[in-house]
Design an enzyme around this catalytic site. Sequence first.
Site, PDB file in Angstrom:
ATOM      1  N   ARG A  18       0.803  -1.228   0.000  1.00  0.00           N
ATOM      2  CA  ARG A  18       0.000   0.000   0.000  1.00  0.00           C
ATOM      3  C   ARG A  18       0.834   1.276   0.000  1.00  0.00           C
ATOM      4  O   ARG A  18       0.319   2.364  -0.207  1.00  0.00           O
ATOM      5  CB  ARG A  18      -0.957  -0.002   1.203  1.00  0.00           C
ATOM      6  N   THR A  84       2.091 -13.744  10.675  1.00  0.00           N
ATOM      7  CA  THR A  84       2.995 -13.246  11.725  1.00  0.00           C
ATOM      8  C   THR A  84       3.617 -14.382  12.553  1.00  0.00           C
ATOM      9  O   THR A  84       4.766 -14.278  12.981  1.00  0.00           O
ATOM     10  CB  THR A  84       2.255 -12.258  12.643  1.00  0.00           C
ATOM     11  N   TYR A 354      27.291  33.443  -0.715  1.00  0.00           N
ATOM     12  CA  TYR A 354      27.568  32.007  -0.721  1.00  0.00           C
ATOM     13  C   TYR A 354      28.973  31.754  -0.179  1.00  0.00           C
ATOM     14  O   TYR A 354      29.959  32.264  -0.726  1.00  0.00           O
ATOM     15  CB  TYR A 354      27.470  31.410  -2.142  1.00  0.00           C
TER      16      TYR A 354
END
Length: 457
Positions: A18, A84, A354
């Site tokens: 899913r 399980t 920078y």
Amino acid sequence: MTETSSLAIILAAGKGTRMKSALPKVLHKLAGAPMIAHVLSAAEAAAIGKLALVVGPGMDDVAQAAITLNPKLQVFVQPEQQGTADAVKAARSAVEDFKGHVLILYGDTPLLRPETLNAVEAELAAGADLVVIGFEAENPTGYGRLLLDDRGRLIAIREEKDASDEERALTLCNSGIMGFRSGKSLLGLLGRIGKNNAKGEFYLTDAVALAAGDKLETRIVLSSGAEVLGVNSRAELAEAETAMQQRLRARAMAGGATMIAPETVFLSHDTKIGKDVLIEPNVFIGEGVTIADGAVIKAFSHLDGASIGEGATVGPFARLRPGADLARNVHVGNFVEIKKAEIAEGAKVNHLTYIGDASIGARANIGAGTITCNYDGFGKYRTEIGAGAFIGSNSSLVAPVRIGEGAYIGSGSVITKDVEPDALALTRAPQEERKGWAKRMRDERGKHAKDRGNKGT
Ligand code: UD1
Ligand code: CA
């Protein structure tokens, strides 16, 4: 805390379909760390001495990630996902002859707290044979229900698909997390679990009815539903992230940090925040960030792998990338990006700049629009700026280059050679001035416009 002689088996062989992802489910991240890392650290924090992980065939990346996190962890492969109980059987060799408690955890339950595992351990230590972490669900759909006898004792777990209407109306649910007295007691129960159920799977949950039938002591440890949220989809992943963020913010605030709008501040699992730190709204903090006492992080800043010294101020709109190392009282202002650079005490980099692959000495002042040109398309080069140096606005420092202590760089310079301490360096086209030029231009163009009947619109 001393390590207990307990074993935790983490089940993670499920495919996680899913999630609709190429990445195995338990490697999806929460607060910057994979779900499996959260489960491992809960087990470690609960001082569980031995860890095992069950994965499916081909899930080498999960095994590798888990071993990197905990080199002592044992990995088992469950050849087919038959439920399980079958997953636990895959770890049989770790369970056999294991004298201590055996806890079964899920790799996709990342919010579980060590305190709750300790409560399971305490019940087992107090004589329980089997302990289940249960929770009251607002919407129990999909969960196994805990069935109690009239004395309130746990006698079975019924899976949703096998439940009667009456059982489905129950709201006390199984988190999936269980504890068994010993390896032997677990294996004894496992061997008797069949697959005569709606899914045709070996349910670990059937161990409860078997234990109750044997007159063994079964108990429930209650947790909140949120803590045992199982992540099956991206929506649930986001839900778990929300809960995790709330926990991390609460921890930072309990540690003495102020957040004006905590719900807009995003932290990582490993963020370290000192006392009297102020974090303004809308700040994102990635992995590996340390913020020392008294620092201020202003709104809309993005920090990742950075270390911020005591009393430093950062932002608004600053971006600190990995290796940005700011000492005490450094100021980094708006629209400044810093990467892999040490900025020494009291230095200021306040606007539109920078700084990459660099070191900046104490109290240096870096003017607006300064750029360290650190990359030539092939390699990266360093810029070193000495203590007290002054870099005029809009300067390009072409690395590798060194600016000596106390040196001064004229605005707009492109510096390609080292500059000695206390020198002035500037590279600039000389300024020209043409007297009266602007006025002549205006008069002339104005005259032409009048000739054409232009009304000046
Ligand atoms: C399980 C419980 C249910 C509980 C719910 C909580 C059973 C039979 N049911 O249902 O009572 O309310 O969790 O979320 O235990 N796994 C394997 N191998 C397998 C099957 C599963 O390793 O063959 C792992 C999965 O990766 C996952 C965990 O076990 O981590 C749970 O599996 P899942 O299929 O999600 O169980 P649920 O149907 O949700
Ligand atoms: Ca599940």
